[in-house]
Design a protein around this motif. Structure first.
Motif, PDB file in Angstrom:
ATOM      1  N   ASP A   1       0.875  -1.159   0.000  1.00  0.00           N
ATOM      2  CA  ASP A   1       0.000   0.000   0.000  1.00  0.00           C
ATOM      3  C   ASP A   1       0.921   1.219   0.000  1.00  0.00           C
ATOM      4  O   ASP A   1       1.653   1.423   0.971  1.00  0.00           O
ATOM      5  N   PRO A   2       0.933   2.028  -1.069  1.00  0.00           N
ATOM      6  CA  PRO A   2       1.818   3.186  -1.115  1.00  0.00           C
ATOM      7  C   PRO A   2       1.642   4.137   0.069  1.00  0.00           C
ATOM      8  O   PRO A   2       2.571   4.841   0.434  1.00  0.00           O
ATOM      9  N   ALA A   3       0.472   4.117   0.706  1.00  0.00           N
ATOM     10  CA  ALA A   3       0.241   4.976   1.867  1.00  0.00           C
ATOM     11  C   ALA A   3       0.897   4.417   3.140  1.00  0.00           C
ATOM     12  O   ALA A   3       1.049   5.134   4.120  1.00  0.00           O
ATOM     13  N   ASP A   4       1.299   3.140   3.109  1.00  0.00           N
ATOM     14  CA  ASP A   4       1.916   2.511   4.272  1.00  0.00           C
ATOM     15  C   ASP A   4       3.036   1.567   3.823  1.00  0.00           C
ATOM     16  O   ASP A   4       2.950   0.345   4.002  1.00  0.00           O
ATOM     17  N   PRO A   5       4.114   2.103   3.231  1.00  0.00           N
ATOM     18  CA  PRO A   5       5.166   1.228   2.706  1.00  0.00           C
ATOM     19  C   PRO A   5       5.864   0.403   3.787  1.00  0.00           C
ATOM     20  O   PRO A   5       6.394  -0.672   3.492  1.00  0.00           O
ATOM     21  N   ALA A   6       5.842   0.859   5.031  1.00  0.00           N
ATOM     22  CA  ALA A   6       6.510   0.115   6.107  1.00  0.00           C
ATOM     23  C   ALA A   6       5.873  -1.255   6.348  1.00  0.00           C
ATOM     24  O   ALA A   6       6.507  -2.139   6.911  1.00  0.00           O
ATOM     25  N   ALA A   7       4.638  -1.447   5.906  1.00  0.00           N
ATOM     26  CA  ALA A   7       3.946  -2.726   6.096  1.00  0.00           C
ATOM     27  C   ALA A   7       4.083  -3.655   4.882  1.00  0.00           C
ATOM     28  O   ALA A   7       3.519  -4.747   4.871  1.00  0.00           O
ATOM     29  N   ALA A   8       4.834  -3.257   3.876  1.00  0.00           N
ATOM     30  CA  ALA A   8       4.931  -4.009   2.624  1.00  0.00           C
ATOM     31  C   ALA A   8       5.783  -5.268   2.757  1.00  0.00           C
ATOM     32  O   ALA A   8       6.648  -5.363   3.627  1.00  0.00           O
ATOM     33  N   ARG A   9       5.532  -6.222   1.848  1.00  0.00           N
ATOM     34  CA  ARG A   9       6.312  -7.460   1.749  1.00  0.00           C
ATOM     35  C   ARG A   9       6.484  -7.815   0.272  1.00  0.00           C
ATOM     36  O   ARG A   9       5.552  -7.683  -0.514  1.00  0.00           O
ATOM     37  N   LEU A  10       7.674  -8.298  -0.062  1.00  0.00           N
ATOM     38  CA  LEU A  10       7.990  -8.705  -1.427  1.00  0.00           C
ATOM     39  C   LEU A  10       8.725 -10.030  -1.382  1.00  0.00           C
ATOM     40  O   LEU A  10       9.603 -10.232  -0.541  1.00  0.00           O
ATOM     41  N   ASP A  11       8.370 -10.940  -2.291  1.00  0.00           N
ATOM     42  CA  ASP A  11       9.034 -12.239  -2.387  1.00  0.00           C
ATOM     43  C   ASP A  11       9.197 -12.570  -3.867  1.00  0.00           C
ATOM     44  O   ASP A  11       8.215 -12.576  -4.617  1.00  0.00           O
ATOM     45  N   VAL A  12      10.448 -12.818  -4.276  1.00  0.00           N
ATOM     46  CA  VAL A  12      10.741 -13.148  -5.671  1.00  0.00           C
ATOM     47  C   VAL A  12      11.569 -14.430  -5.691  1.00  0.00           C
ATOM     48  O   VAL A  12      12.625 -14.496  -5.059  1.00  0.00           O
ATOM     49  N   VAL A  13      11.096 -15.429  -6.420  1.00  0.00           N
ATOM     50  CA  VAL A  13      11.808 -16.698  -6.578  1.00  0.00           C
ATOM     51  C   VAL A  13      12.262 -16.793  -8.031  1.00  0.00           C
ATOM     52  O   VAL A  13      11.456 -16.604  -8.953  1.00  0.00           O
ATOM     53  N   ILE A  14      13.570 -17.081  -8.227  1.00  0.00           N
ATOM     54  CA  ILE A  14      14.169 -17.053  -9.562  1.00  0.00           C
ATOM     55  C   ILE A  14      14.813 -18.396  -9.871  1.00  0.00           C
ATOM     56  O   ILE A  14      15.868 -18.727  -9.303  1.00  0.00           O
ATOM     57  N   PRO A  15      14.249 -19.191 -10.780  1.00  0.00           N
ATOM     58  CA  PRO A  15      14.918 -20.411 -11.234  1.00  0.00           C
ATOM     59  C   PRO A  15      16.152 -20.018 -12.070  1.00  0.00           C
ATOM     60  O   PRO A  15      16.019 -19.416 -13.139  1.00  0.00           O
ATOM     61  N   LEU A  16      17.340 -20.320 -11.570  1.00  0.00           N
ATOM     62  CA  LEU A  16      18.566 -19.846 -12.198  1.00  0.00           C
ATOM     63  C   LEU A  16      18.836 -20.467 -13.561  1.00  0.00           C
ATOM     64  O   LEU A  16      19.510 -19.860 -14.400  1.00  0.00           O
ATOM     65  N   ALA A  17      18.304 -21.650 -13.824  1.00  0.00           N
ATOM     66  CA  ALA A  17      18.499 -22.279 -15.130  1.00  0.00           C
ATOM     67  C   ALA A  17      17.798 -21.510 -16.245  1.00  0.00           C
ATOM     68  O   ALA A  17      18.067 -21.737 -17.422  1.00  0.00           O
ATOM     69  N   SER A  18      16.922 -20.568 -15.882  1.00  0.00           N
ATOM     70  CA  SER A  18      16.215 -19.790 -16.907  1.00  0.00           C
ATOM     71  C   SER A  18      17.025 -18.583 -17.389  1.00  0.00           C
ATOM     72  O   SER A  18      16.559 -17.821 -18.229  1.00  0.00           O
ATOM     73  N   ALA A  19      18.272 -18.417 -16.890  1.00  0.00           N
ATOM     74  CA  ALA A  19      19.119 -17.296 -17.323  1.00  0.00           C
ATOM     75  C   ALA A  19      19.559 -17.489 -18.763  1.00  0.00           C
ATOM     76  O   ALA A  19      19.991 -18.570 -19.159  1.00  0.00           O
ATOM     77  N   PHE A  37      29.678 -20.243 -11.788  1.00  0.00           N
ATOM     78  CA  PHE A  37      28.765 -19.105 -11.653  1.00  0.00           C
ATOM     79  C   PHE A  37      27.534 -19.498 -10.835  1.00  0.00           C
ATOM     80  O   PHE A  37      27.584 -19.497  -9.621  1.00  0.00           O
ATOM     81  N   PHE A  38      26.415 -19.820 -11.467  1.00  0.00           N
ATOM     82  CA  PHE A  38      25.198 -20.107 -10.712  1.00  0.00           C
ATOM     83  C   PHE A  38      25.148 -21.513 -10.109  1.00  0.00           C
ATOM     84  O   PHE A  38      24.401 -21.755  -9.168  1.00  0.00           O
ATOM     85  N   ALA A  39      25.903 -22.451 -10.669  1.00  0.00           N
ATOM     86  CA  ALA A  39      25.910 -23.832 -10.176  1.00  0.00           C
ATOM     87  C   ALA A  39      24.477 -24.349 -10.001  1.00  0.00           C
ATOM     88  O   ALA A  39      24.072 -24.788  -8.928  1.00  0.00           O
ATOM     89  N   VAL A  40      23.714 -24.306 -11.096  1.00  0.00           N
ATOM     90  CA  VAL A  40      22.278 -24.600 -11.007  1.00  0.00           C
ATOM     91  C   VAL A  40      21.967 -26.026 -10.559  1.00  0.00           C
ATOM     92  O   VAL A  40      20.902 -26.262  -9.988  1.00  0.00           O
ATOM     93  N   SER A  41      22.879 -26.966 -10.775  1.00  0.00           N
ATOM     94  CA  SER A  41      22.588 -28.330 -10.317  1.00  0.00           C
ATOM     95  C   SER A  41      22.600 -28.418  -8.786  1.00  0.00           C
ATOM     96  O   SER A  41      21.875 -29.212  -8.202  1.00  0.00           O
TER      97      SER A  41
END
Length: 190
Positions: free
Chosen positions: A63-81, A97-101
């Motif tokens: 909520d831009p009016a209450d950024p202190a309450a915000a949460r963000l979660d991003v999951v990135i499959p490295l093999a998709s690079a 580098f990524f050692a995807v295995s």
């Protein structure tokens, strides 16, 4: 309706309106929509190259009016690079580098954003990559709408995560900073 009956009705309606006006705004929950991008850029031997992750998943409570309450979660499959260079892509996914295995995904989490003014925000979070966790700040703008948009940038130090160690640790060939940019289209969770 008589005037006394109307007056009795208006008191509860007025009280309800007042409670709604002073009630705290609640954050909206979003999931990533199609058309989102997550890119990276750096140099090799003085030549700039860029790439992107073809897959990643984002959830946001904001909520831009209450950024202190915000949460963000991003999951990135490295093999998709991908960088549109088969040799470089194979090297990125390999053990130097990524050692995807061994480490198939990276994850960025943040809570309690900061308002930077002028419609800009900062998410001070943590990036987990190759089994290493370090602080990382994403600065971004947020555009609300039927499809909201989070447009952000960050810089990470690859060697903090043991990405490109060994012979690749030579900073004259491959600098330590890697620029990250993202444009995440978001749809509200029903």
């Amino acid at each position: 309706m008589s005037r006394p009956a109307l007056a009795r009705l208006s008191v509860p309606v007025s009280a309800a309106a007042l409670l709604l006006a002073i009630a705290p705004a609640s954050a909206a929950d979003y999931v990533q929509a199609p058309g989102s991008t997550l890119a990276f850029a750096t140099q090799y031997d003085g030549e700039v190259f860029s790439g992107h992750f073809g897959q990643f998943t984002t959830t946001l409570s904001f909520d831009p009016a209450d950024p202190a309450a915000a949460r963000l979660d991003v999951v990135i499959p490295l093999a998709s690079a991908t960088t549109a260079n088969a040799d470089r892509d194979s090297t990125l996914k390999g053990p130097d580098f990524f050692a995807v295995s061994k480490f198939p995904q990276a994850r960025y989490t943040a809570s309690g954003f900061r308002d930077l003014g002028d419609g800009r925000y900062a998410a001070d979070g943590e990036l987990s990559l190759r089994g290493v966790v370090h602080p990382a700040t994403l600065t971004f703008t947020f555009t609300d709408g039927a499809t909201a948009v989070l447009d952000g940038k960050a810089t990470v130090q690859r060697l903090d995560f043991n990405v490109g160690g060994g012979d690749w640790a030579d900073l004259s060939l491959l600098p330590n900073p890697v620029a990250i940019s993202t444009k995440v289209r978001l749809q509200p969770v029903d």
